[in-house]
Enzyme design. Structure first.
Site, mmCIF file in Angstrom:
data_model
loop_
_atom_site.group_PDB
_atom_site.id
_atom_site.type_symbol
_atom_site.label_atom_id
_atom_site.label_comp_id
_atom_site.label_asym_id
_atom_site.label_seq_id
_atom_site.Cartn_x
_atom_site.Cartn_y
_atom_site.Cartn_z
ATOM 1 N N ARG A 181 9.380 2.029 4.641
ATOM 2 C CA ARG A 181 9.839 2.332 5.664
ATOM 3 C C ARG A 181 10.363 0.803 6.525
ATOM 4 N NH1 ARG A 181 6.522 4.470 10.020
ATOM 5 N NH2 ARG A 181 8.352 5.422 11.416
ATOM 6 N N CYS A 240 5.231 -1.898 14.677
ATOM 7 C CA CYS A 240 5.311 -0.907 13.324
ATOM 8 C C CYS A 240 6.405 0.176 13.894
ATOM 9 C CB CYS A 240 3.854 -0.149 13.420
ATOM 10 S SG CYS A 240 3.197 0.751 15.135
#
Length: 284
Positions: A181, A240
């Site tokens: 990701r 994040c």
């Protein structure tokens, strides 16, 4: 007052104090793909005496489409929710989940934001509790209302703070998402793949041993020391996808004695909602 736990606590230590009236335990289980999971699991069985807090309704504010997937909750509302469960300034709070601490660490960070030091995460989570032979029950605890006065700490930053320090030595930006990701691959949670330019990747699971417990403090100190390359922990900003798993990296650094790092709570989901903000892909 007994010794405080401020980062992690083992299952055996928690079991010894589970009935202590000055201790309050919270079940933070959640599933990003099934929002009803946490409460249903809690109602089925939980650590005795624990209260349930939901990531989206208790530990986050409503989404606007521009403020990320898990905006920080209103401090006064969160404090009131904690008060209703018996949390005061002298309370030892323990948080646990069954997902490598990713949701429990969110509550840990939020309490520190509110000014509360005596908060720790159950190391290894519910799995460690069960491996230690400790019992679960389904009884709902009785509320023990308390009084808590807010003392917010400046341990968070916003998008403008990050934008103004991109690629500058005065900020070390650490992204806690999985490597794929981070590179912009396999993005299923946010509409844009990639990462904030200049960020370095430290997958939150890299803080854990195979059994789900955190690595020893000395190992974490060495690993983060290598990552920081001599830069101060106080210049570190964690992020994040939505400000949840980044808290695991904050917790890992604190448990390693690397104190003072900050959280960009909006994280990637807020950052990428504004097309004017720069995006990077691939390796840093």
């Amino acid at each position: 007052m007994s010794a405080s736990y401020t980062t992690l606590i083992g299952a055996a230590e928690l079991a010894q104090r589970i009935r202590d009236p000055d201790w309050v335990v919270f079940d933070c289980r959640f599933d990003l793909t099934n929002p009803d999971f946490g409460l249903q699991a809690y109602l089925g069985a939980h650590v005795p005496g624990s209260f349930f807090l939901d990531l989206e309704t208790d530990l986050s504010a409503p989404k606007t489409g521009r403020n990320g997937r898990h905006p920080l909750p209103d401090p006064a509302k969160l404090a009131a929710r904690l008060e209703a469960c018996g949390v005061s300034h002298h309370t030892q709070v323990i948080a646990y989940d069954d997902a490598n601490g990713m949701f429990a660490a969110r509550l840990w960070w939020l309490l520190r934001w509110l000014g509360h030091n005596r908060v720790a995460v159950l190391d290894g989570g519910l799995q460690a509790w069960c491996r230690a032979g400790q019992a679960l029950d389904s009884a709902l605890p009785e509320a023990r209302p308390a009084t808590y006065t807010l003392a917010l700490r400046p341990n968070r930053v916003d998008a403008d703070f990050v934008l103004g320090r991109l690629n500058q030595p005065r900020m070390t930006l650490i992204d806690a998402r999985s490597p794929d990701r981070f590179r912009g691959e396999n993005e299923v949670l946010d509409p844009v793949g990639g990462h904030i330019p200049g960020a370095i990747n430290r997958f939150f699971r890299d803080n854990l041993q195979p059994d789900g417990c955190f690595k020893q403090a000395s190992i974490l100190r060495e690993e983060f020391g290598t990552l920081l390359g001599g830069r101060s922990p106080r210049q570190v900003v964690h992020q994040c996808g939505s400000g949840v798993t980044a808290c695991v990296n904050v917790l890992a650094m604190e448990s390693a004695g690397l104190s003072g790092s900050l959280l960009y709570a909006g994280s990637w989901s807020e950052w990428c909602a504004d097309p004017q903000r720069p995006v990077a892909t691939g390796q840093a």
